[in-house]
Design an enzyme around this catalytic site. Structure first.
Site, PDB file in Angstrom:
ATOM      1  N   SER A 199      -9.816  -0.612   7.139  1.00  0.00           N
ATOM      2  CA  SER A 199      -9.461  -0.581   5.367  1.00  0.00           C
ATOM      3  C   SER A 199      -8.486  -2.003   5.577  1.00  0.00           C
ATOM      4  O   SER A 199      -8.421  -1.880   4.265  1.00  0.00           O
ATOM      5  CB  SER A 199      -8.209   0.228   5.735  1.00  0.00           C
ATOM      6  OG  SER A 199      -9.293   1.724   5.426  1.00  0.00           O
TER       7      SER A 199
ATOM      8  N   SER B 213      -9.497   1.395   3.071  1.00  0.00           N
ATOM      9  CA  SER B 213      -8.816   2.381   1.960  1.00  0.00           C
ATOM     10  C   SER B 213      -8.243   1.736   1.010  1.00  0.00           C
ATOM     11  O   SER B 213      -7.546   1.938   0.613  1.00  0.00           O
ATOM     12  CB  SER B 213      -8.428   2.873   2.888  1.00  0.00           C
ATOM     13  OG  SER B 213      -7.356   2.753   3.796  1.00  0.00           O
TER      14      SER B 213
ATOM     15  N   LYS C 267       0.567  -0.889   0.162  1.00  0.00           N
ATOM     16  CA  LYS C 267       0.214   0.503   0.308  1.00  0.00           C
ATOM     17  C   LYS C 267       1.041   1.344  -0.030  1.00  0.00           C
ATOM     18  O   LYS C 267       2.001   1.585   0.471  1.00  0.00           O
ATOM     19  CB  LYS C 267      -0.792   0.208   1.321  1.00  0.00           C
ATOM     20  CG  LYS C 267      -1.492   0.730   1.781  1.00  0.00           C
ATOM     21  CD  LYS C 267      -2.641   1.074   2.428  1.00  0.00           C
ATOM     22  CE  LYS C 267      -4.104   2.138   2.558  1.00  0.00           C
ATOM     23  NZ  LYS C 267      -5.283   1.282   4.069  1.00  0.00           N
TER      24      LYS C 267
END
Ligand code: GLN
Length: 478
Positions: free
Chosen positions: A169, A145, A70
């Site tokens: 997330s 997310s 990420k």
């Protein structure tokens, strides 16, 4: 070459060990696959083959196993943008501890993946790099997310991806994309090199297609880190050890009735969860229906605390120390122009709310009360674990929703964290696993929740389910 898109880590390892394939071929295959499906917008940047191979150790139990990271987790000499304009050119000078440990075991980092800006969102729509699409249906969001992490793993771009879970997330996008998502106990994985959103809630989590793969990746990363003062005094261990398809003898699972009877819960998710509970019952688990009333306040409490911590953490992005600098006539002008141009709307809104709930005159009403509620949630969860080993609840109220669906409904968007945020508030671990498909063919997820440091039990229980079901073996046709 054979199609290796959806192989498990074990399967890839045996191809590599028997020299049927080289590391370089593995990397090239997966880079190409992601490039062919660029329209998903899951990947922000792919690295070149040689630098990928040379950044990791030659040997180790993840040797040659590729994955994505990420964009809010630092990778040495790579852009760590947090999917924000303000860090679009920020190159990290070091690896996050989690990344460093994966590389020490030979895992290969192929690139950085998309996410909601600074991990703020539940749909992948707030990224400065545009929306990520759900591989099961490109009109839908993948969740957020960790949108790119989930989409990449579900689409067969790699067997693992790292995400961060502050309020859901990792688990929520895992559920919406039909994969496995672990949010570990707070402090089990080092936060060093994870760019902070809500420091008391942030965790580095893992997205994979199988429970076994997830346990394998955690085995490389977990354990105390001197560089993170909030990391727990734990030593690394092999989380795959307990994965033999059986349940812990006498396992008692608490079904959180308040969650399963929540009005907003989609009936097909309720049904799939009840079906999964029956599977566990058949395997010999004791099922206890319980109530944890304070969970209902989790999302509101999370809203206040996460904004407060975000406002404080994001104050460091001022145009002086990192990333974007927009010149101004004075220092104050420079700060304002940089933050005005650098942050997107969602991030700005959260900074405003965060400063408001912390401000003199309002902190008592909002921030301090939220801290009290947090303690109650913590306590009620701890009490529940006196009676049961694990809890079952939904991960998310609905299957994946449409891109733009909540553009004019911020409240509903914020309620996406309803089932996930209480775990972050309490610091306990949870794993989301696929438990079925909707009548529209969309993946449905369910969450197993345990007390602090119960990851082994969570994996064992989730693995036993995957051994006798095959939801995790179904993949989107791209
Ligand atoms: N959806 C939540 C939020 O927007 C959770 C984000 C996260 O876990 N990083 O804050």
């Amino acid at each position: 070459m054979q199609d290796i898109s959806f192989l498990t880590i074990q399967e890839l390892k045996s191809l590599l060990d028997s020299k049927k394939i080289t590391k370089k071929e593995v990397v090239q295959f997966f880079l190409e696959r992601a490039a062919q499906h660029k329209d998903l917008n899951a990947v922000i940047e792919q690295y070149d083959v040689d630098s990928i191979l040379s950044a990791s150790a030659d040997t180790g139990f993840l040797s040659g196993i590729p994955g994505y990271v990420k964009s809010n987790i630092c990778q040495k000499d790579r852009i760590t943008s947090c999917a924000s304009k303000i860090l679009a050119n920020f190159k990290s000078t070091y690896d996050a501890t989690t990344v460093e440990r994966l590389k020490q075991q030979g895992a290969l980092c192929l690139g950085s993946v998309n996410n909601d800006e600074f991990a703020m969102g539940s749909s992948g729509e707030t990224s400065a790099y545009g929306v990520t699409k759900n591989p099961w249906n490109k009109e839908l969001v993948p969740g957020g997310s960790s949108s790119g992490s989930a989409a990449a793993v579900a689409a067969g771009f790699a067997p693992w991806a790292l995400g961060s879970d502050t309020g859901g997330s990792v688990r929520q996008p895992a559920a919406l994309c039909g994969i496995v998502g672990l949010k570990p106990t707070y402090g089990l994985n080092s936060r060093f090199g994870l760019i902070a959103y809500g420091s008391s809630l942030d965790t580095v989590g893992i997205l994979t297609r199988t429970v076994y793969d997830n346990a394998l990746v955690l085995s490389a990363m977990a354990g105390q880190d001197a560089k993170d003062s909030t990391s727990l005094p734990t030593t690394p261990k092999d989380y795959t050890k307990t994965l033999d398809g059986s349940l812990k003898p006498g396992l008692t699972i608490g079904v959180v009735e308040d969650a399963l009877s929540a009005q907003a819960l989609h009936p097909e998710i309720r049904q799939a969860t009840e079906d999964a509970i029956k599977v566990y019952e058949k395997m010999g688990a004791k099922i206890k229906r319980i109530s944890i009333p304070s969970l209902d306040y989790g999302a509101a409490c999370y809203f206040v605390i996460s904004r407060a911590e975000a406002a404080s953490n994001l104050a460091r992005f001022d145009g002086i120390r990192y990333g974007l600098r927009v010149p101004g006539k004075s220092l104050i002008d420079l700060y304002e122009a940089t933050r005005h141009d650098g942050f997107g709307t969602e991030v700005k809104a959260r900074i405003l709310v965060g400063n408001y709930v912390l401000s003199v005159g309002h902190a008592g009403q909002y921030y301090n009360n939220a801290q009290l509620v947090r303690q109650i949630i913590r306590q009620q969860l701890a009490d529940a674990f006196k009676d049961v080993d694990l809890l079952v609840m939904p991960t998310h109220a609905t299957p994946a929703f449409k891109v733009g669906e909540f553009d004019n409904d911020k409240l509903t968007m914020d309620l996406q964290d309803y089932f996930t945020a209480p775990l972050n508030l309490a610091g306990v671990p949870g794993i989301s696993i696929p438990v079925g498909f909707s009548s529209q063919g969309l993946p449905l997820g369910m969450q197993l929740v345990g007390p602090h440091l119960s990851e082994e039990l969570l994996f064992q229980t989730a693995y036993a389910y995957q051994e006798i079901t095959d939801w995790h073996r179904q993949h989107p046709s791209l």
